[in-house]
Design a protein around this motif. Structure first.
Motif, PDB file in Angstrom:
ATOM      1  N   VAL A 131       0.851  -1.186   0.000  1.00  0.00           N
ATOM      2  CA  VAL A 131       0.000   0.000   0.000  1.00  0.00           C
ATOM      3  C   VAL A 131       0.891   1.242   0.000  1.00  0.00           C
ATOM      4  CG1 VAL A 131      -1.735   1.288   1.319  1.00  0.00           C
ATOM      5  CG2 VAL A 131      -1.844  -1.217   1.239  1.00  0.00           C
ATOM      6  N   ALA A 132       0.604   2.168  -0.909  1.00  0.00           N
ATOM      7  CA  ALA A 132       1.304   3.451  -0.959  1.00  0.00           C
ATOM      8  C   ALA A 132       0.527   4.445  -0.100  1.00  0.00           C
ATOM      9  CB  ALA A 132       1.365   3.954  -2.398  1.00  0.00           C
ATOM     10  N   VAL A 133       1.237   5.137   0.787  1.00  0.00           N
ATOM     11  CA  VAL A 133       0.585   6.055   1.718  1.00  0.00           C
ATOM     12  C   VAL A 133       1.233   7.435   1.603  1.00  0.00           C
ATOM     13  CG1 VAL A 133      -0.065   6.462   4.117  1.00  0.00           C
ATOM     14  CG2 VAL A 133       0.188   4.109   3.285  1.00  0.00           C
ATOM     15  N   GLY A 134       0.395   8.448   1.421  1.00  0.00           N
ATOM     16  CA  GLY A 134       0.889   9.811   1.286  1.00  0.00           C
ATOM     17  C   GLY A 134       0.812  10.576   2.591  1.00  0.00           C
ATOM     18  N   PRO A 182      10.196   8.742  -0.523  1.00  0.00           N
ATOM     19  CA  PRO A 182      10.062   7.544   0.313  1.00  0.00           C
ATOM     20  C   PRO A 182      10.569   7.843   1.728  1.00  0.00           C
ATOM     21  CG  PRO A 182      11.027   6.979  -1.801  1.00  0.00           C
ATOM     22  CD  PRO A 182      10.996   8.488  -1.720  1.00  0.00           C
ATOM     23  N   TRP A 183       9.799   7.423   2.726  1.00  0.00           N
ATOM     24  CA  TRP A 183      10.142   7.751   4.110  1.00  0.00           C
ATOM     25  C   TRP A 183      10.395   6.491   4.921  1.00  0.00           C
ATOM     26  CZ3 TRP A 183       6.301  10.076   8.167  1.00  0.00           C
ATOM     27  CH2 TRP A 183       7.010  10.546   9.275  1.00  0.00           C
ATOM     28  N   LYS A 184       9.340   5.729   5.190  1.00  0.00           N
ATOM     29  CA  LYS A 184       9.472   4.528   6.014  1.00  0.00           C
ATOM     30  C   LYS A 184       8.506   3.468   5.507  1.00  0.00           C
ATOM     31  CE  LYS A 184      10.801   7.027  10.191  1.00  0.00           C
ATOM     32  NZ  LYS A 184      12.029   6.481  10.727  1.00  0.00           N
ATOM     33  N   ILE A 185       8.788   2.220   5.890  1.00  0.00           N
ATOM     34  CA  ILE A 185       7.913   1.088   5.541  1.00  0.00           C
ATOM     35  C   ILE A 185       7.530   0.397   6.844  1.00  0.00           C
ATOM     36  CG2 ILE A 185       7.742  -1.127   4.342  1.00  0.00           C
ATOM     37  CD1 ILE A 185       9.797  -0.011   2.315  1.00  0.00           C
ATOM     38  N   GLU A 186       6.260   0.091   6.984  1.00  0.00           N
ATOM     39  CA  GLU A 186       5.756  -0.547   8.199  1.00  0.00           C
ATOM     40  C   GLU A 186       4.852  -1.714   7.805  1.00  0.00           C
ATOM     41  OE1 GLU A 186       5.242  -0.505  12.516  1.00  0.00           O
ATOM     42  OE2 GLU A 186       6.665   0.501  11.208  1.00  0.00           O
ATOM     43  N   LEU A 187       5.043  -2.864   8.454  1.00  0.00           N
ATOM     44  CA  LEU A 187       4.188  -4.030   8.214  1.00  0.00           C
ATOM     45  C   LEU A 187       3.124  -4.062   9.300  1.00  0.00           C
ATOM     46  CD1 LEU A 187       4.036  -6.444   6.248  1.00  0.00           C
ATOM     47  CD2 LEU A 187       5.338  -7.741   7.923  1.00  0.00           C
ATOM     48  N   VAL A 213      -0.730  -5.861   5.647  1.00  0.00           N
ATOM     49  CA  VAL A 213      -0.367  -4.825   4.692  1.00  0.00           C
ATOM     50  C   VAL A 213       1.048  -4.319   4.954  1.00  0.00           C
ATOM     51  CG1 VAL A 213      -2.725  -4.057   4.193  1.00  0.00           C
ATOM     52  CG2 VAL A 213      -1.477  -3.040   6.100  1.00  0.00           C
ATOM     53  N   ARG A 214       1.744  -4.030   3.849  1.00  0.00           N
ATOM     54  CA  ARG A 214       3.053  -3.406   3.916  1.00  0.00           C
ATOM     55  C   ARG A 214       2.832  -1.958   3.480  1.00  0.00           C
ATOM     56  NH1 ARG A 214       5.683  -6.354   0.440  1.00  0.00           N
ATOM     57  NH2 ARG A 214       6.344  -7.903   1.957  1.00  0.00           N
ATOM     58  N   LEU A 215       2.924  -1.034   4.434  1.00  0.00           N
ATOM     59  CA  LEU A 215       2.638   0.367   4.194  1.00  0.00           C
ATOM     60  C   LEU A 215       3.917   1.096   3.799  1.00  0.00           C
ATOM     61  CD1 LEU A 215       0.417   0.828   7.354  1.00  0.00           C
ATOM     62  CD2 LEU A 215      -0.380   0.545   4.998  1.00  0.00           C
ATOM     63  N   HIS A 216       3.911   1.670   2.604  1.00  0.00           N
ATOM     64  CA  HIS A 216       5.052   2.429   2.089  1.00  0.00           C
ATOM     65  C   HIS A 216       4.728   3.912   2.267  1.00  0.00           C
ATOM     66  CE1 HIS A 216       6.881  -1.043  -0.063  1.00  0.00           C
ATOM     67  NE2 HIS A 216       5.623  -1.460  -0.055  1.00  0.00           N
TER      68      HIS A 216
END
Length: 145
Positions: free
Chosen positions: A12-15, A73-78, A86-89
Protein backbone atom coordinates in the motif's frame (compact mmCIF):
# COMPACT_ATOMS: atom_id res chain seq x y z
CA UNK A 1 4.40 -20.78 11.54
CA UNK A 2 1.63 -18.53 12.75
CA UNK A 3 -1.28 -17.72 10.50
CA UNK A 4 -0.25 -14.03 10.35
CA UNK A 5 3.26 -14.82 9.06
CA UNK A 6 1.84 -17.04 6.33
CA UNK A 7 -0.39 -14.29 4.90
CA UNK A 8 1.19 -12.47 1.98
CA UNK A 9 1.26 -8.74 2.65
CA UNK A 10 -0.55 -6.33 0.34
CA UNK A 11 1.62 -3.37 -0.68
CA UNK A 12 0.00 0.00 0.00
CA UNK A 13 1.30 3.45 -0.96
CA UNK A 14 0.59 6.06 1.72
CA UNK A 15 0.89 9.81 1.29
CA UNK A 16 2.01 11.94 4.20
CA UNK A 17 1.10 15.37 2.87
CA UNK A 18 2.96 18.06 4.80
CA UNK A 19 1.91 21.71 4.47
CA UNK A 20 4.46 24.56 4.63
CA UNK A 21 3.43 25.27 8.24
CA UNK A 22 4.17 21.65 9.24
CA UNK A 23 0.58 20.45 9.52
CA UNK A 24 -0.18 17.06 7.94
CA UNK A 25 -3.30 15.73 6.26
CA UNK A 26 -5.43 12.94 7.68
CA UNK A 27 -8.56 11.59 6.00
CA UNK A 28 -11.33 9.41 7.38
CA UNK A 29 -12.06 5.97 5.98
CA UNK A 30 -15.33 6.07 4.03
CA UNK A 31 -18.49 4.24 4.98
CA UNK A 32 -18.57 0.70 3.64
CA UNK A 33 -14.82 0.11 4.09
CA UNK A 34 -13.11 -1.77 6.90
CA UNK A 35 -12.43 0.62 9.80
CA UNK A 36 -14.95 3.15 8.42
CA UNK A 37 -14.65 6.45 10.27
CA UNK A 38 -11.07 5.85 11.43
CA UNK A 39 -8.51 8.52 10.49
CA UNK A 40 -5.49 7.67 8.36
CA UNK A 41 -3.00 9.05 5.91
CA UNK A 42 -4.49 8.76 2.39
CA UNK A 43 -3.33 6.22 -0.18
CA UNK A 44 -4.13 2.78 -1.51
CA UNK A 45 -3.02 -0.56 -2.88
CA UNK A 46 -0.42 -0.89 -5.59
CA UNK A 47 -1.77 -2.30 -8.84
CA UNK A 48 0.24 -4.83 -10.86
CA UNK A 49 3.38 -3.24 -12.27
CA UNK A 50 3.00 0.06 -10.39
CA UNK A 51 5.76 1.67 -8.37
CA UNK A 52 4.92 3.12 -4.96
CA UNK A 53 5.05 6.66 -6.35
CA UNK A 54 2.83 5.77 -9.34
CA UNK A 55 0.26 4.16 -7.05
CA UNK A 56 0.33 7.12 -4.68
CA UNK A 57 -0.08 9.59 -7.55
CA UNK A 58 -3.08 7.59 -8.89
CA UNK A 59 -4.71 7.03 -5.49
CA UNK A 60 -4.46 10.66 -4.33
CA UNK A 61 -5.93 11.84 -7.62
CA UNK A 62 -8.77 9.29 -7.40
CA UNK A 63 -9.54 9.94 -3.72
CA UNK A 64 -8.69 13.63 -3.25
CA UNK A 65 -8.66 15.13 -6.75
CA UNK A 66 -5.10 16.47 -6.43
CA UNK A 67 -1.96 15.97 -8.48
CA UNK A 68 1.08 15.46 -6.28
CA UNK A 69 4.63 16.59 -6.85
CA UNK A 70 7.56 14.33 -5.89
CA UNK A 71 6.88 11.61 -3.32
CA UNK A 72 9.84 11.13 -0.99
CA UNK A 73 10.06 7.54 0.31
CA UNK A 74 10.14 7.75 4.11
CA UNK A 75 9.47 4.53 6.01
CA UNK A 76 7.91 1.09 5.54
CA UNK A 77 5.76 -0.55 8.20
CA UNK A 78 4.19 -4.03 8.21
CA UNK A 79 0.75 -4.14 9.86
CA UNK A 80 -1.34 -7.19 10.65
CA UNK A 81 -5.02 -6.38 10.64
CA UNK A 82 -7.69 -9.07 11.14
CA UNK A 83 -8.81 -8.61 7.51
CA UNK A 84 -5.38 -8.26 5.86
CA UNK A 85 -1.63 -8.04 6.28
CA UNK A 86 -0.37 -4.82 4.69
CA UNK A 87 3.05 -3.41 3.92
CA UNK A 88 2.64 0.37 4.19
CA UNK A 89 5.05 2.43 2.09
CA UNK A 90 4.95 5.91 3.63
CA UNK A 91 6.05 8.79 1.39
CA UNK A 92 6.27 12.44 2.33
CA UNK A 93 4.69 14.84 -0.14
CA UNK A 94 5.35 18.57 0.13
CA UNK A 95 3.83 19.81 -3.15
CA UNK A 96 0.51 19.24 -4.89
CA UNK A 97 -1.84 20.99 -7.27
CA UNK A 98 -5.61 21.22 -7.43
CA UNK A 99 -8.45 21.72 -5.00
CA UNK A 100 -9.12 18.94 -2.52
CA UNK A 101 -12.28 16.99 -3.40
CA UNK A 102 -13.41 14.25 -1.06
CA UNK A 103 -14.37 11.87 -3.87
CA UNK A 104 -15.20 8.95 -1.54
CA UNK A 105 -17.31 11.12 0.78
CA UNK A 106 -14.56 10.92 3.38
CA UNK A 107 -13.55 13.77 5.66
CA UNK A 108 -10.19 15.54 5.76
CA UNK A 109 -8.41 17.38 8.56
CA UNK A 110 -5.07 19.20 8.72
CA UNK A 111 -3.47 18.16 11.99
CA UNK A 112 -0.52 18.79 14.28
CA UNK A 113 0.63 16.81 17.31
CA UNK A 114 -1.26 15.73 19.26
CA UNK A 115 -3.88 14.93 16.62
CA UNK A 116 -7.41 15.94 17.52
CA UNK A 117 -9.32 13.51 15.31
CA UNK A 118 -10.33 10.09 16.66
CA UNK A 119 -10.31 7.20 16.28
CA UNK A 120 -6.97 6.83 14.50
CA UNK A 121 -6.30 3.74 12.37
CA UNK A 122 -3.63 1.50 13.98
CA UNK A 123 -1.38 1.88 10.91
CA UNK A 124 -1.34 5.65 11.48
CA UNK A 125 -0.01 5.47 15.04
CA UNK A 126 3.64 4.70 14.10
CA UNK A 127 3.70 7.72 11.77
CA UNK A 128 2.58 10.01 14.58
CA UNK A 129 5.42 8.63 16.71
CA UNK A 130 7.92 9.25 13.86
CA UNK A 131 6.69 12.84 13.56
CA UNK A 132 7.03 13.29 17.32
CA UNK A 133 10.60 11.97 17.19
CA UNK A 134 11.52 14.21 14.23
CA UNK A 135 9.98 17.28 15.80
CA UNK A 136 11.18 16.69 19.37
CA UNK A 137 7.58 16.44 20.58
CA UNK A 138 7.33 14.97 24.08
CA UNK A 139 3.56 14.81 24.65
CA UNK A 140 1.03 12.20 23.57
CA UNK A 141 0.80 11.87 19.77
CA UNK A 142 -2.92 11.16 19.68
CA UNK A 143 -5.96 11.04 21.88
CA UNK A 144 -7.08 7.61 23.05
CA UNK A 145 -10.14 6.43 21.15
Amino acid sequence: MSEASERTPVDVAVGVLVAPDGRFLLTSRPEGKVYAGHWEFPGGKLEAGETVEEALRRELHEELGITIGPAEPWKIELMDYPHARVRLHFCKVYAWQGEFEMRERQQMAWQTLPVEVVPVLPGTVPVLAWFAEERGFTGATHTAA
